[in-house]
Design a protein around this motif. Structure first.
Motif, short mmCIF file in Angstrom:
data_model
loop_
_atom_site.label_atom_id
_atom_site.label_comp_id
_atom_site.label_asym_id
_atom_site.label_seq_id
_atom_site.Cartn_x
_atom_site.Cartn_y
_atom_site.Cartn_z
N LYS A 88 0.82 -1.21 0.00
CA LYS A 88 0.00 0.00 0.00
C LYS A 88 0.86 1.26 0.00
O LYS A 88 1.84 1.35 0.73
CB LYS A 88 -0.94 0.00 1.21
N MET A 89 0.47 2.18 -0.85
CA MET A 89 1.14 3.48 -0.86
C MET A 89 0.17 4.54 -0.34
O MET A 89 -1.05 4.34 -0.34
CB MET A 89 1.61 3.84 -2.28
N VAL A 90 0.74 5.65 0.12
CA VAL A 90 -0.07 6.72 0.70
C VAL A 90 0.29 8.05 0.05
O VAL A 90 1.47 8.38 -0.11
CB VAL A 90 0.16 6.83 2.23
N ILE A 91 -0.72 8.78 -0.34
CA ILE A 91 -0.55 10.14 -0.86
C ILE A 91 -1.16 11.07 0.19
O ILE A 91 -2.33 10.91 0.57
CB ILE A 91 -1.29 10.35 -2.19
N GLY A 92 -0.37 12.01 0.70
CA GLY A 92 -0.86 12.85 1.80
C GLY A 92 -0.65 14.33 1.54
O GLY A 92 0.20 14.73 0.74
#
Length: 303
Positions: A88-92
């Motif tokens: 899983k990747m996260v864009i914040g």
């Protein structure tokens, strides 16, 4: 000719001067011409007053509109995008009222100085030595009404890179930036967007992101503007670092299940207790503006 009737009258104006007297004669001025002249002058005066009032009203409206307009800075970062061992990747993104930017930066610097922290703030470098610093940063963020955070969690195994993103992880990555940012744009506001600088194969990728955001605004918002969109080195931008801190924290929480006895996990539990949430990897309620999480799903994915 009856008294009081000006039809076919001659008007003689005598103008006196020191040297001579001149007679100016206007012949055959009809009553209709005279009345038309009066109407023309009256209409002209009224039109000038109306134009003047319209200018005043436009200025007043523009002033009121600017008073109602709000300005925000958006600081973006990502986590686990290229990590092959993370599913899983996260864009914040950290959202901050622009007029409060200098004050917030100074207050964070004071926190750094208090804990003798002289390094770049990055989640990947979090260690027990500065545990009090991290807790104070959490508390500061939650107490500051001008700061908000939004993150998107994406399961990379479910992203159809070839079908929708030309087989490019980078293209997909910026599309998720678009999804995250557009959800926070509001009418009558203006935005300044600062992204963490990273190597890019496509020179025009930021221009494309800006273009799609502008098109979304054109179709869905009123008097909303993107005033600035540019990538910056996080080492020189304290608020991009803070965005990295939160984004990296979510990335850790959603991938490193086998490290629940680690110090980073202790920090995550501390923050979860502060925001009264049991799991950072679940979608937030729409009403949760302070720390909002959205778990992305394909349209055809069954929930």
């Amino acid at each position: 000719m009856p008294v009081g009737i000006l039809s076919e009258a001659n008007v003689i104006v005598k103008q006196n001067s020191k040297d001579s007297t001149a007679n100016i004669v206007q012949d055959s001025l009809s009553l209709d011409d005279f009345l038309d002249g009066i109407r023309f002058i009256s209409d002209y005066i009224l039109s000038q007053k109306k134009r003047k009032n319209n200018r005043k009203n436009r200025k007043r409206y523009s002033k009121l509109k600017n008073m109602n307009r709000k300005s925000y800075n958006i600081y973006c970062d990502e986590s686990r995008v290229e990590n092959t061992d993370s599913n899983k990747m996260v864009i914040g993104a950290l959202f901050l009222s622009r007029p409060k930017k200098d004050r917030v930066v100074n207050e964070i610097r004071e926190i750094f100085s208090k804990h003798d922290f002289k390094y770049e703030l990055k989640w990947s470098k979090v260690g027990r030595k500065y545990s009090d610093l991290y807790k104070e940063l959490f508390d500061y963020f939650l107490a500051n009404e001008h700061l908000n955070f939004r993150g998107i969690i994406v399961d990379k195994r479910k992203v159809k890179f070839k079908e929708y993103h030309n087989g490019s992880l980078e293209t997909a990555f910026y599309k998720f930036y678009y999804i995250m940012i557009k959800a926070k744009l509001a009418s009558q506001n203006e935005y300044y967007i600062f992204l963490d600088k990273k190597p890019s194969r496509d020179r025009n990728i930021l221009n494309a992101l800006n273009h799609f955001l502008e098109f979304h605004i054109f179709k869905n918002k009123k008097d909303c503007r993107i005033k600035h969109l540019q990538a910056y080195d996080s080492g020189n931008n304290l608020l991009i670092q803070l965005s990295d801190f939160f984004t990296g924290m979510i990335g850790f929480a959603c991938n490193d299940y086998d490290l629940k006895n680690s110090f980073k996990y202790e920090m995550i539990k501390y923050f979860e207790e502060k925001i009264a949430r049991k799991d950072l990897c679940q979608t937030s309620f729409l009403s949760e503006d302070k720390f909002n999480i959205f778990v992305w799903k394909e349209i055809d994915e069954k929930s």
